[in-house]
Write an enzyme that holds these catalytic residues in place. Structure first.
Site, PDB file in Angstrom:
ATOM      1  N   THR A   1      -2.931   1.850  -5.109  1.00  0.00           N
ATOM      2  CA  THR A   1      -3.193   1.901  -3.664  1.00  0.00           C
ATOM      3  C   THR A   1      -3.703   3.263  -3.195  1.00  0.00           C
ATOM      4  O   THR A   1      -4.013   3.433  -2.018  1.00  0.00           O
ATOM      5  CB  THR A   1      -1.915   1.585  -2.865  1.00  0.00           C
ATOM      6  OG1 THR A   1      -0.930   2.541  -3.237  1.00  0.00           O
ATOM      7  CG2 THR A   1      -1.408   0.181  -3.125  1.00  0.00           C
ATOM      8  N   LYS A   2      -3.763   4.251  -4.066  1.00  0.00           N
ATOM      9  CA  LYS A   2      -4.125   5.612  -3.633  1.00  0.00           C
ATOM     10  C   LYS A   2      -5.640   5.743  -3.443  1.00  0.00           C
ATOM     11  O   LYS A   2      -6.383   4.810  -3.720  1.00  0.00           O
ATOM     12  CB  LYS A   2      -3.599   6.639  -4.633  1.00  0.00           C
ATOM     13  CG  LYS A   2      -2.132   6.474  -4.978  1.00  0.00           C
ATOM     14  CD  LYS A   2      -1.171   6.768  -3.831  1.00  0.00           C
ATOM     15  CE  LYS A   2       0.196   6.315  -4.215  1.00  0.00           C
ATOM     16  NZ  LYS A   2       1.369   6.869  -3.714  1.00  0.00           N
ATOM     17  N   ASN A   3      -6.075   6.935  -3.017  1.00  0.00           N
ATOM     18  CA  ASN A   3      -7.490   7.097  -2.682  1.00  0.00           C
ATOM     19  C   ASN A   3      -8.409   6.955  -3.881  1.00  0.00           C
ATOM     20  O   ASN A   3      -9.590   6.672  -3.724  1.00  0.00           O
ATOM     21  CB  ASN A   3      -7.714   8.438  -1.974  1.00  0.00           C
ATOM     22  CG  ASN A   3      -7.150   8.424  -0.566  1.00  0.00           C
ATOM     23  OD1 ASN A   3      -6.662   7.387  -0.094  1.00  0.00           O
ATOM     24  ND2 ASN A   3      -7.199   9.549   0.114  1.00  0.00           N
TER      25      ASN A   3
ATOM     26  N   TYR B   1      -2.175   5.782  -8.719  1.00  0.00           N
ATOM     27  CA  TYR B   1      -1.634   4.424  -8.560  1.00  0.00           C
ATOM     28  C   TYR B   1      -2.658   3.567  -7.800  1.00  0.00           C
ATOM     29  O   TYR B   1      -3.503   4.105  -7.086  1.00  0.00           O
ATOM     30  CB  TYR B   1      -0.310   4.524  -7.789  1.00  0.00           C
ATOM     31  CG  TYR B   1       0.338   3.194  -7.500  1.00  0.00           C
ATOM     32  CD1 TYR B   1       0.768   2.368  -8.546  1.00  0.00           C
ATOM     33  CD2 TYR B   1       0.520   2.744  -6.198  1.00  0.00           C
ATOM     34  CE1 TYR B   1       1.351   1.146  -8.289  1.00  0.00           C
ATOM     35  CE2 TYR B   1       1.106   1.521  -5.937  1.00  0.00           C
ATOM     36  CZ  TYR B   1       1.514   0.725  -6.986  1.00  0.00           C
ATOM     37  OH  TYR B   1       2.083  -0.490  -6.726  1.00  0.00           O
TER      38      TYR B   1
END
Ligand SMILES: *Cc1c(COP(=O)(O)O)cnc(C)c1O
Length: 390
Positions: free
Chosen positions: A188-190, A186
């Protein structure tokens, strides 16, 4: 609001770094004529498996899909109980419900914010089938203890690694300790594919079943049916789902995976910088409890206890927003949400640690993309809001 704040662009929380290589890769896929699930997905599945030091991985549309498919592959059915954490994103709990199972919540550890193994033990019944853990903010759960409980009671273990793509436990990549590891790409993930996820599994048979379930229950490699090898008939072997990743997304993920380690180093430096800068403020900063386990450093969560800090958490969020700093709340405890309260009768006071953390926590911008100017601006404004209590 100060003049300086009104003139500047908003710092979007969790905004990913997208380079020319991602843009070029997507353009190539668009021009190739094959936009759906195909060769780029197959390539990313190989690259991701290599990154996680496993034989193979299966790409899916999201971590939510990955978790749901893991539940189905575990054989979770109505009446089965799955123990999970009370401080997580809704998707963790929803995956259990989607499979027909009954979620049972455990409280968290006050320091790591990870599921509390001692509490897990008290919740086991003859209906318990699995433990679904979350490596919160990217810090490994107490896997020795969790795996010991699972072994004692013959339970499956699913790792929600949405925060934990890079992390390890005693040198082993997170997601490889339990029966299933579920990952999120997604935004916003790393690392991101805009939307996307992946599953890895201890048992090749489990992973093969997940691959089939992720695309309508059609026999394997059904995507090849429109390729240059001539039309191939497929067989539907069970009632699956529409959870496939596309080549457009995989093309982005392939670029992002190459940068994950570099970004981690940048966040590590930022973690140290935030920790040092806030050390004298009346707030708590997150703790990397055991340096032997690689922390994925996904979130930098401070805690605003109004008694100690002199300001309400929600007022702090507003003040950050007024100063054009995007923040997050990871998370309000699951029993704080009306659906879960009314459906399962859960009461926040039964999960005192998760509830308290959920009412105090604030995630500061923690993306590798932040500029030096933005970092200084954040440091200055957090200090100013806390010290002026306004
Ligand atoms: C983001 C997240 C998910 C869901 O990931 P998606 O890829 O958006 O479905 C699940 N669990 C946790 C802990 C998350 O943070």
């Amino acid at each position: 609001m100060s003049q300086a704040a009104s003139a500047r662009p908003f710092i979007v929380f969790g905004s990913p770094e997208i380079g020319d290589d991602e843009v070029e890769a997507v353009t190539q896929v668009m021009r190739s004529g094959w936009l759906g699930t195909g060769p780029r997905v197959a390539e990313f599945e190989k690259a991701f498996a290599q990154f996680k030091q496993v034989e193979s991985s299966v790409c899916v549309a999201s971590c939510t899909a990955a978790l749901h498919l893991s539940m189905v592959a575990c054989g979770i059915k109505p009446g089965d109980e799955v123990i999970t954490t009370s401080l997580t994103f809704a998707a963790t709990v929803n995956a259990i419900i989607h499979a027909g199972g009954t979620p049972v919540l455990a409280d968290v550890d006050a320091q790591t914010i990870n599921i509390n193994p001692a509490h897990i033990r008290t919740l086991i019944t003859e209906r318990t089938k699995a433990i679904l853990i979350v490596h919160f903010a990217g810090q490994a759960c107490d896997m020795d203890e969790i795996l010991a409980i699972a072994k004692e009671h013959n339970l499956r273990v699913i790792e929600d690694c949405a925060h934990a793509v890079e992390g390890t436990y005693k040198g082993k990549p997170l997601g490889t300790l339990g029966d299933f590891g579920c990952f999120s790409f997604y935004v916003t993930k790393n690392m991101t594919s805009v939307e996307g996820g992946a599953v890895i599994a201890k048992s090749p048979a489990d992973l093969a079943r997940i691959k089939t379930l992720a695309l309508h229950g059609m026999s394997s490699d059904a995507w090849r049916r429109f390729g240059d090898k001539g039309y191939k008939h497929y067989d539907v072997v069970e009632c699956g789902y529409k959870y496939n990743l596309t080549d457009m997304q995989a093309a982005i993920a392939l670029c992002q995976l190459k940068k994950v380690d570099r970004w981690w180093e940048i966040r590590k430096a930022l973690w140290n910088r935030y920790s040092e800068a806030f050390a004298d403020l009346p707030i708590s900063v997150p703790v990397w409890v055991n340096q032997a386990h690689k922390h994925s450093l996904h979130l930098f969560t401070i805690r605003i206890d109004p008694k100690r800090t002199g300001i309400e958490r929600d007022r702090f969020l507003e003040a950050m927003n007024e100063r054009k700093i995007g923040t997050g709340v990871h998370y309000r405890a699951i029993p704080e949400h009306s659906y879960y309260r009314t459906t399962f009768g859960w009461n926040p006071s039964d999960y005192p640690v998760a509830t308290k953390v959920g009412r105090e926590t604030v995630s500061l911008p923690f993306s590798a993309k932040l500029s030096e100017e933005e970092i200084s601006y954040i440091l200055h404004n957090v200090r100013e809001v806390i010290t002026s209590r306004a």
